[in-house]
Design an enzyme around this catalytic site. Structure first.
Site, PDB file in Angstrom:
ATOM      1  N   CYS A 292       6.130  -0.154   7.115  1.00  0.00           N
ATOM      2  CA  CYS A 292       5.723   1.066   6.425  1.00  0.00           C
ATOM      3  C   CYS A 292       6.867   1.522   5.522  1.00  0.00           C
ATOM      4  O   CYS A 292       8.012   1.572   5.970  1.00  0.00           O
ATOM      5  CB  CYS A 292       5.386   2.146   7.447  1.00  0.00           C
ATOM      6  N   LEU A 293       6.537   1.860   4.276  1.00  0.00           N
ATOM      7  CA  LEU A 293       7.588   2.278   3.333  1.00  0.00           C
ATOM      8  C   LEU A 293       8.248   3.585   3.766  1.00  0.00           C
ATOM      9  O   LEU A 293       9.358   3.881   3.347  1.00  0.00           O
ATOM     10  CB  LEU A 293       7.006   2.418   1.923  1.00  0.00           C
TER      11      LEU A 293
ATOM     12  N   GLY B 228       0.829  -1.188   0.000  1.00  0.00           N
ATOM     13  CA  GLY B 228       0.000   0.000   0.000  1.00  0.00           C
ATOM     14  C   GLY B 228       0.868   1.244   0.000  1.00  0.00           C
ATOM     15  O   GLY B 228       2.005   1.209   0.481  1.00  0.00           O
TER      16      GLY B 228
ATOM     17  N   HIS C 155      -4.190   1.143   7.721  1.00  0.00           N
ATOM     18  CA  HIS C 155      -2.834   1.701   7.729  1.00  0.00           C
ATOM     19  C   HIS C 155      -2.761   2.911   6.787  1.00  0.00           C
ATOM     20  O   HIS C 155      -2.224   3.970   7.154  1.00  0.00           O
ATOM     21  CB  HIS C 155      -1.840   0.609   7.294  1.00  0.00           C
ATOM     22  N   GLU C 156      -3.320   2.755   5.575  1.00  0.00           N
ATOM     23  CA  GLU C 156      -3.235   3.843   4.586  1.00  0.00           C
ATOM     24  C   GLU C 156      -4.138   5.018   4.968  1.00  0.00           C
ATOM     25  O   GLU C 156      -3.774   6.173   4.752  1.00  0.00           O
ATOM     26  CB  GLU C 156      -3.591   3.327   3.192  1.00  0.00           C
TER      27      GLU C 156
ATOM     28  N   HIS D 111      -2.395   7.220   7.262  1.00  0.00           N
ATOM     29  CA  HIS D 111      -1.477   8.158   6.587  1.00  0.00           C
ATOM     30  C   HIS D 111      -2.206   9.436   6.165  1.00  0.00           C
ATOM     31  O   HIS D 111      -1.644  10.527   6.231  1.00  0.00           O
ATOM     32  CB  HIS D 111      -0.864   7.515   5.338  1.00  0.00           C
TER      33      HIS D 111
ATOM     34  N   GLN E 143       2.732   9.989   1.373  1.00  0.00           N
ATOM     35  CA  GLN E 143       4.047   9.332   1.355  1.00  0.00           C
ATOM     36  C   GLN E 143       4.865   9.689   0.115  1.00  0.00           C
ATOM     37  O   GLN E 143       6.052   9.344   0.042  1.00  0.00           O
ATOM     38  CB  GLN E 143       3.887   7.812   1.421  1.00  0.00           C
TER      39      GLN E 143
HETATM   40 ZN    ZN Z   1       2.811   3.295   5.842  1.00  0.00          ZN
END
Ligand code: ZN
Length: 179
Positions: A92-93, A47, A134-135, A138, A52
């Protein structure tokens, strides 16, 4: 322009903003979403949310199985009707090398729009519901750091310090301002 996009990392302040709803369904929005899909796949993520990549708008892309026919794009997503709770491991990226166990709702409903502004309505449980949450976090400026217990947070203290150091080194002006 969207070709210059990269995934930004903690502690970039753009990760902490509440993102604004999308009101115009333009070709630029489509370009941004497709570039985000590329970046997500390059990074082997499941995701990626617009903040991000430095765009504080309410848009995220997911690819739960990693298969090309399982790419989903959600604009202005809203989660509702949560049911049950379960704990699961998340990464998480924007927080490389950090994972944490996070409590999430088991089952959820998501309403959103597609890239043309058409309504989407889905329900999911387990892994997909977890990615949605999670997204969506963000889009509200929330990171898994905020959902970790104190022990998990302590365990990743060094990684966070390194990320902070790297960001300070890359942004000498902002560092000066802060002092
Ligand atoms: Zn993340």
């Amino acid at each position: 322009m969207t070709q210059d996009l990269t995934i930004i990392r903690y502690p970039d302040p753009r990760l902490r903003k509440v993102s604004v709803p999308v009101t115009q369904f333009t070709p630029e929005l489509r370009d941004l979403a497709l570039r985000m899909v590329e970046l997500m796949k390059e990074a082997r993520g499941v995701g990626l949310a617009a903040p991000q990549v430095g765009h504080n708008i309410r848009l995220f892309v997911i690819n739960p199985t990693g298969e090309d026919d399982d790419i989903r794009i959600y604009v202005n997503p809203i989660l509702s009707d949560p049911d049950g709770e379960e704990e699961g491991e998340e990464g998480c990226l924007s927080l490389p090398n950090i994972t944490a166990k996070v409590w999430r709702s088991k089952l959820l409903r998501l309403t959103a729009q597609d890239l043309d502004g058409n309504p989407i309505e889905e329900t999911a449980d387990g892994y997909i519901a977890r990615i949605w949450q999670h997204e969506t976090d963000h889009l509200n400026g929330t990171l898994i750091l905020d959902r970790m217990g104190p022990v998990a947070r302590l365990a990743c203290r060094r990684m966070l310090k390194e990320l902070q150091q790297k960001w300070d080194d890359d942004h000498p002006d902002q560092k000066k301002k802060k002092r």
